[in-house]
Design a protein around this motif. Structure first.
Motif, PDB file in Angstrom:
ATOM      1  N   PRO A   1       0.813  -1.228   0.000  1.00  0.00           N
ATOM      2  CA  PRO A   1       0.000   0.000   0.000  1.00  0.00           C
ATOM      3  C   PRO A   1       0.843   1.273   0.000  1.00  0.00           C
ATOM      4  N   THR A   2       1.977   1.259   0.709  1.00  0.00           N
ATOM      5  CA  THR A   2       2.792   2.484   0.740  1.00  0.00           C
ATOM      6  C   THR A   2       3.394   2.767  -0.624  1.00  0.00           C
ATOM      7  N   ALA A   3       3.777   1.723  -1.349  1.00  0.00           N
ATOM      8  CA  ALA A   3       4.337   1.916  -2.685  1.00  0.00           C
ATOM      9  C   ALA A   3       3.279   2.430  -3.660  1.00  0.00           C
ATOM     10  N   ILE A   4       2.069   1.929  -3.550  1.00  0.00           N
ATOM     11  CA  ILE A   4       0.988   2.373  -4.438  1.00  0.00           C
ATOM     12  C   ILE A   4       0.701   3.856  -4.208  1.00  0.00           C
ATOM     13  N   ILE A   5       0.601   4.252  -2.950  1.00  0.00           N
ATOM     14  CA  ILE A   5       0.345   5.666  -2.639  1.00  0.00           C
ATOM     15  C   ILE A   5       1.492   6.539  -3.135  1.00  0.00           C
ATOM     16  N   ALA A   6       2.734   6.128  -2.843  1.00  0.00           N
ATOM     17  CA  ALA A   6       3.894   6.909  -3.282  1.00  0.00           C
ATOM     18  C   ALA A   6       3.954   6.994  -4.806  1.00  0.00           C
ATOM     19  N   LEU A   7       3.608   5.912  -5.491  1.00  0.00           N
ATOM     20  CA  LEU A   7       3.616   5.905  -6.950  1.00  0.00           C
ATOM     21  C   LEU A   7       2.638   6.933  -7.507  1.00  0.00           C
ATOM     22  N   PHE A   8       1.425   6.980  -6.961  1.00  0.00           N
ATOM     23  CA  PHE A   8       0.449   7.968  -7.424  1.00  0.00           C
ATOM     24  C   PHE A   8       0.936   9.399  -7.191  1.00  0.00           C
ATOM     25  N   VAL A   9       1.495   9.654  -6.028  1.00  0.00           N
ATOM     26  CA  VAL A   9       1.974  11.008  -5.712  1.00  0.00           C
ATOM     27  C   VAL A   9       3.132  11.396  -6.631  1.00  0.00           C
ATOM     28  N   HIS A  10       4.098  10.487  -6.810  1.00  0.00           N
ATOM     29  CA  HIS A  10       5.240  10.800  -7.670  1.00  0.00           C
ATOM     30  C   HIS A  10       4.834  10.916  -9.143  1.00  0.00           C
ATOM     31  N   LYS A  11       3.866  10.112  -9.579  1.00  0.00           N
ATOM     32  CA  LYS A  11       3.374  10.230 -10.955  1.00  0.00           C
ATOM     33  C   LYS A  11       2.680  11.577 -11.147  1.00  0.00           C
ATOM     34  N   LYS A  12       1.856  11.967 -10.188  1.00  0.00           N
ATOM     35  CA  LYS A  12       1.156  13.249 -10.254  1.00  0.00           C
ATOM     36  C   LYS A  12       2.150  14.407 -10.363  1.00  0.00           C
ATOM     37  N   ASN A  13       3.265  14.306  -9.668  1.00  0.00           N
ATOM     38  CA  ASN A  13       4.284  15.357  -9.686  1.00  0.00           C
ATOM     39  C   ASN A  13       5.319  15.168 -10.794  1.00  0.00           C
ATOM     40  N   ASN A  14       5.055  14.217 -11.686  1.00  0.00           N
ATOM     41  CA  ASN A  14       5.925  13.943 -12.830  1.00  0.00           C
ATOM     42  C   ASN A  14       7.369  13.641 -12.402  1.00  0.00           C
ATOM     43  N   ASN A  15       7.513  12.820 -11.359  1.00  0.00           N
ATOM     44  CA  ASN A  15       8.825  12.467 -10.838  1.00  0.00           C
ATOM     45  C   ASN A  15       9.280  11.067 -11.242  1.00  0.00           C
ATOM     46  N   ILE A  16       8.658  10.496 -12.241  1.00  0.00           N
ATOM     47  CA  ILE A  16       9.009   9.136 -12.647  1.00  0.00           C
ATOM     48  C   ILE A  16       9.714   9.176 -13.994  1.00  0.00           C
ATOM     49  N   GLU A  17      10.908   8.644 -14.036  1.00  0.00           N
ATOM     50  CA  GLU A  17      11.679   8.554 -15.277  1.00  0.00           C
ATOM     51  C   GLU A  17      11.245   7.277 -15.989  1.00  0.00           C
ATOM     52  N   LYS A  18      10.607   7.422 -17.141  1.00  0.00           N
ATOM     53  CA  LYS A  18      10.025   6.269 -17.824  1.00  0.00           C
ATOM     54  C   LYS A  18      11.020   5.522 -18.702  1.00  0.00           C
ATOM     55  N   LYS A  19      12.101   6.186 -19.092  1.00  0.00           N
ATOM     56  CA  LYS A  19      13.086   5.535 -19.949  1.00  0.00           C
ATOM     57  C   LYS A  19      13.757   4.388 -19.180  1.00  0.00           C
ATOM     58  N   GLY A  20      13.719   3.217 -19.743  1.00  0.00           N
ATOM     59  CA  GLY A  20      14.353   2.062 -19.115  1.00  0.00           C
ATOM     60  C   GLY A  20      13.518   1.392 -18.044  1.00  0.00           C
ATOM     61  N   LEU A  21      12.314   1.884 -17.797  1.00  0.00           N
ATOM     62  CA  LEU A  21      11.474   1.350 -16.729  1.00  0.00           C
ATOM     63  C   LEU A  21      11.042  -0.094 -17.006  1.00  0.00           C
ATOM     64  N   LEU A  22      10.623  -0.381 -18.226  1.00  0.00           N
ATOM     65  CA  LEU A  22      10.150  -1.724 -18.545  1.00  0.00           C
ATOM     66  C   LEU A  22      11.248  -2.786 -18.379  1.00  0.00           C
TER      67      LEU A  22
END
Length: 128
Positions: A52-73
């Protein structure tokens, strides 16, 4: 142990998790040292706590555009077999070795972060 300590440990590890550092750095030592829970059970609790903590943090960081998508997959695809291997090792290794390995990992991370912070502080002082 009083409910206060559970609340404090949960709150602190939740804050650290939300920052993306990993609440296990607080949760696992607190469970093993202060709440008398074995290393393997503490790590299992940490894994359940992480969801649950990772899911919440993921939503917050995605909302703030803090996720680097290159190389994620590729990272995710290689992390999955790594997680399976780690889980197999964790349940089959003596808890004392697991505890010592985790302690060494935390110590290495602390030294690295201190070194990084000192280097940044030193460069800022020389530029001032």
């Amino acid at each position: 142990m009083s409910i206060f300590w559970y609340v404090l440990v949960g709150l602190l590890s939740g804050i650290v998790s939300g920052m993306g550092i990993g609440g296990g750095a607080i949760l696992i030592p607190a469970l093993t040292l202060f709440m008398d829970i074995g290393q393997q059970k503490a790590q299992n609790i940490n894994l359940l706590y992480f969801i649950p903590t990772a899911i919440i943090a993921l939503f917050v960081h995605k909302k703030n555009n803090n996720i680097e998508k290159k190389g994620l997959l590729p990272l995710i695809l290689w992390a999955l077999p790594g997680a399976v291997a780690g889980a197999i090792i964790a349940v089959n290794i003596d808890a004392n070795y697991l505890r010592k390995g985790f302690a060494i990992f935390l110590l290495c991370m602390a030294v690295y972060e201190l070194w990084k912070g000192f280097s940044k502080w030193k460069s800022q002082r020389s530029n001032a």
